[in-house]
Design an enzyme around this catalytic site. Structure first.
Site, PDB file in Angstrom:
ATOM      1  N   HIS A 278      66.021  58.158  31.349  1.00  0.00           N
ATOM      2  CA  HIS A 278      65.030  57.831  30.324  1.00  0.00           C
ATOM      3  C   HIS A 278      64.459  59.152  29.809  1.00  0.00           C
ATOM      4  O   HIS A 278      64.388  60.144  30.532  1.00  0.00           O
ATOM      5  CB  HIS A 278      63.932  56.983  30.963  1.00  0.00           C
ATOM      6  CG  HIS A 278      62.927  56.426  30.026  1.00  0.00           C
ATOM      7  ND1 HIS A 278      61.910  57.185  29.473  1.00  0.00           N
ATOM      8  CD2 HIS A 278      62.728  55.163  29.560  1.00  0.00           C
ATOM      9  CE1 HIS A 278      61.146  56.425  28.718  1.00  0.00           C
ATOM     10  NE2 HIS A 278      61.619  55.184  28.744  1.00  0.00           N
TER      11      HIS A 278
ATOM     12  N   ASP B 283      62.605  59.079  39.241  1.00  0.00           N
ATOM     13  CA  ASP B 283      61.967  58.125  38.333  1.00  0.00           C
ATOM     14  C   ASP B 283      62.190  56.729  38.911  1.00  0.00           C
ATOM     15  O   ASP B 283      63.296  56.199  38.859  1.00  0.00           O
ATOM     16  CB  ASP B 283      62.593  58.267  36.944  1.00  0.00           C
ATOM     17  CG  ASP B 283      62.148  57.191  35.963  1.00  0.00           C
ATOM     18  OD1 ASP B 283      61.420  56.260  36.362  1.00  0.00           O
ATOM     19  OD2 ASP B 283      62.567  57.263  34.785  1.00  0.00           O
TER      20      ASP B 283
ATOM     21  N   GLN C  75      61.998  51.619  37.199  1.00  0.00           N
ATOM     22  CA  GLN C  75      62.791  50.389  37.182  1.00  0.00           C
ATOM     23  C   GLN C  75      63.181  49.924  38.576  1.00  0.00           C
ATOM     24  O   GLN C  75      63.838  48.888  38.721  1.00  0.00           O
ATOM     25  CB  GLN C  75      64.049  50.601  36.340  1.00  0.00           C
ATOM     26  CG  GLN C  75      63.788  50.904  34.882  1.00  0.00           C
ATOM     27  CD  GLN C  75      63.192  49.736  34.129  1.00  0.00           C
ATOM     28  OE1 GLN C  75      63.357  48.574  34.519  1.00  0.00           O
ATOM     29  NE2 GLN C  75      62.504  50.008  33.041  1.00  0.00           N
TER      30      GLN C  75
ATOM     31  N   LYS D  46      55.410  47.273  34.808  1.00  0.00           N
ATOM     32  CA  LYS D  46      56.756  46.710  34.954  1.00  0.00           C
ATOM     33  C   LYS D  46      56.899  45.865  36.217  1.00  0.00           C
ATOM     34  O   LYS D  46      57.925  45.209  36.415  1.00  0.00           O
ATOM     35  CB  LYS D  46      57.797  47.841  34.968  1.00  0.00           C
ATOM     36  CG  LYS D  46      57.838  48.659  33.678  1.00  0.00           C
ATOM     37  CD  LYS D  46      58.879  49.767  33.753  1.00  0.00           C
ATOM     38  CE  LYS D  46      58.793  50.702  32.552  1.00  0.00           C
ATOM     39  NZ  LYS D  46      59.164  50.049  31.292  1.00  0.00           N
TER      40      LYS D  46
ATOM     41  N   CYS E 236      65.043  54.531  24.788  1.00  0.00           N
ATOM     42  CA  CYS E 236      64.523  55.846  25.203  1.00  0.00           C
ATOM     43  C   CYS E 236      65.526  56.562  26.100  1.00  0.00           C
ATOM     44  O   CYS E 236      65.145  57.224  27.076  1.00  0.00           O
ATOM     45  CB  CYS E 236      63.178  55.712  25.905  1.00  0.00           C
ATOM     46  SG  CYS E 236      61.877  55.067  24.850  1.00  0.00           S
TER      47      CYS E 236
END
Length: 407
Positions: free
Chosen positions: A117, A194, A197, A220, A359
């Protein structure tokens, strides 16, 4: 496939004809999260840390209790190493800003992967440009995983940072975080993950992953927008300078210099976002009540079904690894229909998907497309959402076919 939780989410319960398939962008919020935030504002709202009166003490306790609960959910034994931020983007920028300039110099190397991302790509790109370092992008395998062999050959004694996602937002690919972190640490590089997700969909155990920093977003994972966090190892966090000044991050202010508060306050300048922290803690309770293994099992069952159904549509191409190696995301393109046009038509059928580069423009270039359509599933998704998605795509194909014939 486990039972759907749709009734737990007021927005979805009030709109039975809505098929929300954009959970990778943001999840819907269960009633228990909304109730927890309302309860805080109605019973305990005050500015924490700054008042000697009982109401302020209660607000402080709610804030620190929320941090401890969220840390437990993410497998962090030392809760003071969880820094609240607005989300993943701010968390990664915090590391690039507070750690980067002091540790990266001319001729050093920063490595990211082709899956990233922009939030885990551009901060490192800009740090490299500012410091005269080399910026390298690790290639992907044919099934859209990070190529560990290629990464092994790219890193060396000048590598300062290896940044990678736990789960790809565009394809759902689940990466082997422990293996990636081990490669980074073998050469003394910082391992930055990251987790935006991953935290909503997988069991995360920060203390066992071997990474130096892990970023996540509350919105999220059934929590409110505007809160997330950065988890870091204590030695790194204590060695870093603050990136914002004022408020609770201060220890002493003298005329000629200032000193900083202990963790986690050192990185949390200004009035804390207590209500959203309380809401995110309630989201952790909710997800643990389901069980993260059950969350992933439910999503993968739907992704498997959706992939099978979508691949039966002529002209449709699905991107990414097999369903058993991804989270609840299916990215695809349909013949000559632009993803934005497809999303518009699907919206008319009550089906909400995301269309665009997600993104992740570097990844789109590697896929050879400018954009994809993305359907993403979560705990409230049902088989009927897959049915609606397939019907709506078939309608879009029919409409574009008519337009072509009408010429």
């Amino acid at each position: 496939m486990t039972t759907s939780r749709r009734a737990d989410f007021p927005l979805l319960a009030a709109n039975p004809a809505l098929h929300y398939l954009d959970s990778a962008a943001t999840s819907q919020k269960p009633r228990v999260v909304l109730d927890a935030m309302r309860d805080y504002y109605e019973r305990d709202n005050a500015n924490p840390h700054r008042g000697a009166y009982d109401l302020s003490v209660r607000a402080t306790e709610r804030y620190h209790g929320a941090r401890a609960r969220i840390a437990r959910f993410l497998g962090v034994a030392d809760a003071d190493c969880l820094i609240f931020t607005r989300g993943t983007t701010e968390a990664i920028n915090l590391v690039a800003t507070a750690w980067g300039p002091a540790n990266v110099g001319p001729g050093d190397e920063i490595v990211v992967t082709g899956l990233e991302h922009h939030a885990n790509f551009v901060p490192w790109q800009q740090l490299a440009l500012a410091r005269g370092a080399r910026f390298l992008v690790c290639p992907l395998t044919a099934d859209h995983h990070v190529d560990l062999g290629a990464l092994r050959g790219m890193i060396g004694p000048r590598t300062k940072v290896v940044a990678f996602s736990h789960v790809s937002n565009a394809l759902g690919t689940v990466n082997d975080v422990r293996a990636l972190a081990a490669l980074a640490r073998a050469v003394g590089a910082l391992a930055v993950c990251d987790g935006a997700q991953a935290a909503p969909h997988l069991r995360v155990d920060f203390d066992a992953l071997g990474v130096d920093f892990y970023a996540f977003s509350g919105h999220k994972m059934c929590g409110p927008m505007g809160i997330g966090g950065l988890i870091g190892t204590r030695p790194h966090l204590e060695s870093m300078s603050p990136y914002q000044f004022g408020g609770d991050m201060i220890e002493f202010v003298r005329d000629d210099h200032s000193t900083w508060n202990v963790l986690p306050h050192k990185f949390e300048a200004g009035t804390p976002n207590v209500a959203d922290a309380v809401g995110l803690a309630a989201a952790c309770d909710y997800l643990d009540g389901i069980g993260m293994d059950a969350v992933l099992q439910h999503e993968r069952a739907l992704v498997t079904l959706a992939t099978e159904r979508l691949r039966q549509i002529e002209g449709l191409r699905v991107y990414g690894p097999p369903p058993s190696q991804r989270s609840g995301v299916v990215s695809f393109t349909v013949s000559d229909i632009h993803p934005h046009d497809l999303a518009t038509i699907l919206d008319q059928e009550g089906v909400c998907i995301r269309a665009g580069h997600h993104c992740a423009q570097p990844l789109m270039r590697r896929l050879g497309v400018s954009a994809t359509a993305r359907a993403s599933f979560y705990v409230y998704s049902e088989e009927r959402d897959v049915d609606a998605l397939v019907r709506a795509i078939e309608r879009a194909k029919a409409l574009f076919g008519e337009a072509t014939v009408g010429g």
